[in-house]
Design a protein around this motif. Structure first.
Motif, PDB file in Angstrom:
ATOM      1  N   UNK A   1       9.935   8.160  -1.753  1.00 57.04           N
ATOM      2  CA  UNK A   1      10.663   8.228  -0.489  1.00 57.04           C
ATOM      3  C   UNK A   1       9.820   8.885   0.596  1.00 57.04           C
ATOM      4  N   UNK A   2       9.064   9.919   0.236  1.00 59.78           N
ATOM      5  CA  UNK A   2       8.176  10.566   1.200  1.00 59.78           C
ATOM      6  C   UNK A   2       7.105   9.603   1.699  1.00 59.78           C
ATOM      7  N   UNK A   3       6.594   8.754   0.813  1.00 56.56           N
ATOM      8  CA  UNK A   3       5.522   7.828   1.180  1.00 56.56           C
ATOM      9  C   UNK A   3       6.007   6.716   2.094  1.00 56.56           C
ATOM     10  N   UNK A   4       7.213   6.233   1.887  1.00 58.43           N
ATOM     11  CA  UNK A   4       7.692   5.102   2.690  1.00 58.43           C
ATOM     12  C   UNK A   4       8.438   5.534   3.944  1.00 58.43           C
ATOM     13  N   UNK A   5       8.992   6.749   3.942  1.00 53.58           N
ATOM     14  CA  UNK A   5       9.714   7.230   5.119  1.00 53.58           C
ATOM     15  C   UNK A   5       8.748   7.397   6.288  1.00 53.58           C
ATOM     16  N   UNK A   6       9.038   6.711   7.352  1.00 53.22           N
ATOM     17  CA  UNK A   6       8.206   6.820   8.539  1.00 53.22           C
ATOM     18  C   UNK A   6       6.955   5.974   8.512  1.00 53.22           C
TER      19      UNK A   6
ATOM     20  N   UNK B   1       0.841  -1.207   0.000  1.00 55.16           N
ATOM     21  CA  UNK B   1       0.000   0.000   0.000  1.00 55.16           C
ATOM     22  C   UNK B   1       0.875   1.256   0.000  1.00 55.16           C
ATOM     23  N   UNK B   2       1.922   1.263   0.841  1.00 59.00           N
ATOM     24  CA  UNK B   2       2.820   2.420   0.892  1.00 59.00           C
ATOM     25  C   UNK B   2       3.532   2.600  -0.442  1.00 59.00           C
ATOM     26  N   UNK B   3       3.912   1.493  -1.061  1.00 59.22           N
ATOM     27  CA  UNK B   3       4.565   1.573  -2.370  1.00 59.22           C
ATOM     28  C   UNK B   3       3.611   2.164  -3.402  1.00 59.22           C
ATOM     29  N   UNK B   4       2.365   1.740  -3.371  1.00 54.58           N
ATOM     30  CA  UNK B   4       1.369   2.305  -4.302  1.00 54.58           C
ATOM     31  C   UNK B   4       1.168   3.789  -4.049  1.00 54.58           C
ATOM     32  N   UNK B   5       1.065   4.185  -2.775  1.00 57.11           N
ATOM     33  CA  UNK B   5       0.917   5.608  -2.444  1.00 57.11           C
ATOM     34  C   UNK B   5       2.109   6.413  -2.952  1.00 57.11           C
ATOM     35  N   UNK B   6       3.275   5.771  -2.982  1.00 59.54           N
ATOM     36  CA  UNK B   6       4.487   6.433  -3.453  1.00 59.54           C
ATOM     37  C   UNK B   6       4.630   6.441  -4.961  1.00 59.54           C
TER      38      UNK B   6
ATOM     39  N   UNK C   1       4.347   0.204   8.637  1.00 58.98           N
ATOM     40  CA  UNK C   1       4.399  -1.126   8.026  1.00 58.98           C
ATOM     41  C   UNK C   1       5.727  -1.340   7.298  1.00 58.98           C
ATOM     42  N   UNK C   2       6.212  -0.309   6.616  1.00 63.13           N
ATOM     43  CA  UNK C   2       7.481  -0.411   5.905  1.00 63.13           C
ATOM     44  C   UNK C   2       8.629  -0.571   6.903  1.00 63.13           C
ATOM     45  N   UNK C   3       8.607   0.205   7.986  1.00 59.50           N
ATOM     46  CA  UNK C   3       9.661   0.112   9.000  1.00 59.50           C
ATOM     47  C   UNK C   3       9.679  -1.278   9.636  1.00 59.50           C
ATOM     48  N   UNK C   4       8.504  -1.820   9.934  1.00 57.26           N
ATOM     49  CA  UNK C   4       8.429  -3.168  10.510  1.00 57.26           C
ATOM     50  C   UNK C   4       8.955  -4.202   9.519  1.00 57.26           C
ATOM     51  N   UNK C   5       8.614  -4.066   8.247  1.00 59.73           N
ATOM     52  CA  UNK C   5       9.070  -5.001   7.218  1.00 59.73           C
ATOM     53  C   UNK C   5      10.594  -4.946   7.081  1.00 59.73           C
ATOM     54  N   UNK C   6      11.145  -3.739   7.019  1.00 61.67           N
ATOM     55  CA  UNK C   6      12.596  -3.602   6.882  1.00 61.67           C
ATOM     56  C   UNK C   6      13.318  -4.140   8.110  1.00 61.67           C
ATOM     57  N   UNK C   7      12.744  -3.950   9.295  1.00 59.90           N
ATOM     58  CA  UNK C   7      13.348  -4.517  10.509  1.00 59.90           C
ATOM     59  C   UNK C   7      13.297  -6.043  10.460  1.00 59.90           C
ATOM     60  N   UNK C   8      12.177  -6.589  10.004  1.00 56.24           N
ATOM     61  CA  UNK C   8      12.027  -8.035   9.904  1.00 56.24           C
ATOM     62  C   UNK C   8      13.007  -8.621   8.888  1.00 56.24           C
ATOM     63  N   UNK C   9      13.019  -8.074   7.672  1.00 61.42           N
ATOM     64  CA  UNK C   9      13.906  -8.624   6.643  1.00 61.42           C
ATOM     65  C   UNK C   9      15.365  -8.279   6.916  1.00 61.42           C
ATOM     66  N   UNK C  10      15.600  -7.255   7.719  1.00 60.59           N
ATOM     67  CA  UNK C  10      16.966  -6.876   8.063  1.00 60.59           C
ATOM     68  C   UNK C  10      17.731  -7.973   8.773  1.00 60.59           C
ATOM     69  N   UNK C  11      17.016  -8.848   9.464  1.00 61.38           N
ATOM     70  CA  UNK C  11      17.692  -9.937  10.173  1.00 61.38           C
ATOM     71  C   UNK C  11      18.337 -10.937   9.207  1.00 61.38           C
TER      72      UNK C  11
END
Length: 109
Positions: A64-69, A32-37, A72-82
């Protein structure tokens, strides 16, 4: 007309399969955030410990404005960051959080 951005992430070789499997179910909040962006196309390629992301969008700054902050995106990046050794840093400044590559050559017949 769209803009294209490419970035590479290094995976932990022991976590490659988990990283790939995680993408079987990308959260709807992320897409959804990607679509908004304004994303028109996003592709992820993996070979050994490299993940290459190709992003096409109407306006990279708007993306970048849509995904920054976005939570859901932050949680996904934290999850895949592992599963990664390097790549997107959700805690970095938005201008430095995604390691975009510099295009140095192209060919269009």
């Amino acid at each position: 007309m769209t803009e294209r951005a490419v970035y590479v992430q290094r995976l932990d070789p022991d976590e490659r399969a988990a990283y790939v499997d995680a993408h079987d179910d990308v959260p709807e909040g992320v897409t959804d955030a990607m679509e908004r962006g304004g994303v028109t196309d996003f592709e992820l390629y993996v070979r050994e410990d490299l993940a290459v992301c190709i992003l096409e969008c109407e306006d990279l700054d708007a993306y970048l404005d849509a995904v920054d902050g976005d939570e859901a995106v932050a949680e996904w990046e934290a999850y895949t960051g592992q599963f990664k050794r390097s790549g997107v840093d959700p805690d970095a400044d938005p201008d430095e959080g995604i390691p975009f590559m510099e295009r140095v050559w192209s060919f269009s017949p």
